[in-house]
Design an enzyme around this catalytic site. Structure first.
Site, PDB file in Angstrom:
ATOM      1  N   GLU A 219       0.802  -1.182  -0.050  1.00  0.00           N
ATOM      2  CA  GLU A 219       0.193  -0.031  -0.102  1.00  0.00           C
ATOM      3  C   GLU A 219       0.779   1.213  -0.118  1.00  0.00           C
ATOM      4  O   GLU A 219       2.115   1.288   0.126  1.00  0.00           O
ATOM      5  CB  GLU A 219      -0.774   0.011   1.138  1.00  0.00           C
ATOM      6  CG  GLU A 219      -1.777  -1.004   1.356  1.00  0.00           C
ATOM      7  CD  GLU A 219      -2.757  -1.230   2.497  1.00  0.00           C
ATOM      8  OE1 GLU A 219      -2.817  -0.183   3.374  1.00  0.00           O
ATOM      9  OE2 GLU A 219      -3.457  -2.331   2.554  1.00  0.00           O
TER      10      GLU A 219
ATOM     11  N   ASP B 275       9.957 -16.528  -0.044  1.00  0.00           N
ATOM     12  CA  ASP B 275      11.145 -16.944  -0.698  1.00  0.00           C
ATOM     13  C   ASP B 275      11.094 -17.495  -2.171  1.00  0.00           C
ATOM     14  O   ASP B 275      12.024 -17.274  -2.716  1.00  0.00           O
ATOM     15  CB  ASP B 275      11.528 -18.468   0.426  1.00  0.00           C
ATOM     16  CG  ASP B 275      11.754 -17.878   1.779  1.00  0.00           C
ATOM     17  OD1 ASP B 275      12.083 -16.825   2.046  1.00  0.00           O
ATOM     18  OD2 ASP B 275      11.742 -18.850   2.441  1.00  0.00           O
TER      19      ASP B 275
ATOM     20  N   GLU C  64       8.930 -16.293  -4.337  1.00  0.00           N
ATOM     21  CA  GLU C  64       8.965 -14.945  -5.074  1.00  0.00           C
ATOM     22  C   GLU C  64      10.232 -14.394  -5.318  1.00  0.00           C
ATOM     23  O   GLU C  64      10.631 -14.101  -6.580  1.00  0.00           O
ATOM     24  CB  GLU C  64       7.999 -14.040  -4.402  1.00  0.00           C
ATOM     25  CG  GLU C  64       8.120 -12.698  -4.917  1.00  0.00           C
ATOM     26  CD  GLU C  64       7.339 -11.613  -4.076  1.00  0.00           C
ATOM     27  OE1 GLU C  64       7.662 -10.259  -4.116  1.00  0.00           O
ATOM     28  OE2 GLU C  64       6.643 -11.993  -3.224  1.00  0.00           O
TER      29      GLU C  64
END
Length: 388
Positions: A131, A242, A244
């Protein structure tokens, strides 16, 4: 260019050969247009990549995937990004951040509903964690999911979301309680009432990999779209980081190889003082450093991917692999611009694009500062209660 044989096995080499051929024929010719026009060629590439099986490499065969591992996924990622880092980024967000998380956490009914069209390339996938005021500190996210009869109502926004303008299925994390034990994972569909795409973000690099804001305004989400345990979203999120980091590191391997693909022919052909500039020792040293940086990063990333497949990876090594690959890629891209001299600083050659693209993974998927903090604290044994 001669390539070192890392003995990755028949499956990885098969994936490399088929992906390289596709990337050379279909992606590379579009790369300059993708960057110049900030254009995401969904129709031109996504279904064709699905036909090759690239979207479901880590998905079990019974669920429509290839049933292979993270090593093969890294290799495919590398070859896609070698042709276009932008497409590589969108591909990683789709096939790993979205598809692989669904593969790992979704119920059989959710897999049957969402995976077929994501794997075929008919649909585009995305993951929404960050965000505007919650990046590395993801637990401070503000997107709120209030439980109502039959499901949840979501209000708030997400920012920096790759593939958002085109995504049909999104893995979204929202607050259902307080603190790290108050986050839940939701499967969001593009046409859900109250869900919309906000501002599109214009970036320095990775142009053509669309990034945008997500807006939730009384968005009604059925209970059936909760993925994983209620209030267990941090576990879902952290367990995927991990993988990713490992798969996205393949993008930087592809960027470094792309740099060498341009620089080596150039230094052989470019004449100064009556001889090719590649005959000068300073230029030979530059080439040597680029090559060593690439293969050092390859060795680490491939090893971590193999550890992921064996269930033996460590969080600090997954962070270390993308740390090394990202910093090496930015340096190699800078050297590629330098090797071409004035030509490298123009839009006539792709190396300036490689430099802009390479910078993203020093920042995206966690900054290198956070990666260093994580590695140091894990090795020392001090694990503070913060998002990693």
């Amino acid at each position: 260019m001669a390539e070192m044989d890392f003995a990755l096995g028949d499956n990885a080499e098969m994936i490399r050969e088929s992906t390289r051929r596709f990337a050379t024929d279909k992606i590379a010719p579009l790369a300059a247009k993708i960057d110049a026009e900030d254009w995401f060629p969904r129709d031109e590439l996504w279904p064709a990549m699905g036909e090759l099986g690239l979207h479901g490499i880590t998905v079990a065969e019974e669920d429509g995937g290839l049933g292979l591992g993270y090593l093969e996924h890294v290799v495919a990622q590398e070859e896609v990004a070698r042709a276009s880092a932008s497409i590589g980024l969108s591909y990683g967000a789709h096939s790993n951040l979205c598809v692989n998380q669904i593969r790992r956490w979704a119920s059989p009914e959710q897999k049957a509903k969402y995976l077929p069209k994501l794997i075929s390339g008919e649909h585009v996938g995305s993951l929404a964690m960050s965000e505007a005021n919650a990046g590395s500190d993801v637990v401070s996210m503000k997107l709120r999911a209030e439980q109502v009869q039959g499901g949840y109502v979501l209000n708030g926004t997400k920012f920096w979301i790759t593939n958002a303008p085109y995504a049909d299925t999104l893995v979204v994390y929202a607050k259902t309680g307080e603190g790290s034990r108050g986050i839940t994972t939701f499967l969001i569909e593009r046409d859900m009432p109250g869900f919309s795409i906000g501002q599109k973000i214009d970036k320095m690099g990775m142009r053509g990999s669309p990034t945008a804001e997500l807006v939730f305004t009384d968005c009604e989400v059925p209970e059936a779209n909760v993925m994983g345990p209620v209030n267990g979203g941090v576990g879902v999120l952290m367990s995927g980081l991990d993988y990713e980091r490992t798969v996205l590191a393949g993008i930087q391997l592809g960027v470094m190889q792309a740099c060498l693909d341009v620089v080596l022919p150039y230094v052989r052909e470019r004449q100064q003082f009556g001889q090719p500039i590649g005959a000068f020792q300073l230029m030979q040293a530059k080439i040597a450093d680029m090559y060593v940086a690439l293969n050092s990063a390859r060795a680490y990333v491939y090893a971590v991917a193999q550890a992921c497949d064996a269930g033996k990876t460590t969080r600090f090594d997954a962070a270390g692999a993308i740390l090394l690959a990202s910093e090496s890629a930015f340096k190699v891209a800078g050297e590629a611009v330098q090797a071409l001299g004035g030509a490298g600083y123009t839009k006539d050659w792709p190396v300036e694009r490689f430099l802009r693209d390479a910078k993203l993974l020093d920042i995206g998927a966690g900054t290198n500062e956070i990666r260093r903090m994580l590695i140091g604290r894990e090795l020392i044994g001090h694990n503070p209660p913060v998002a990693q």
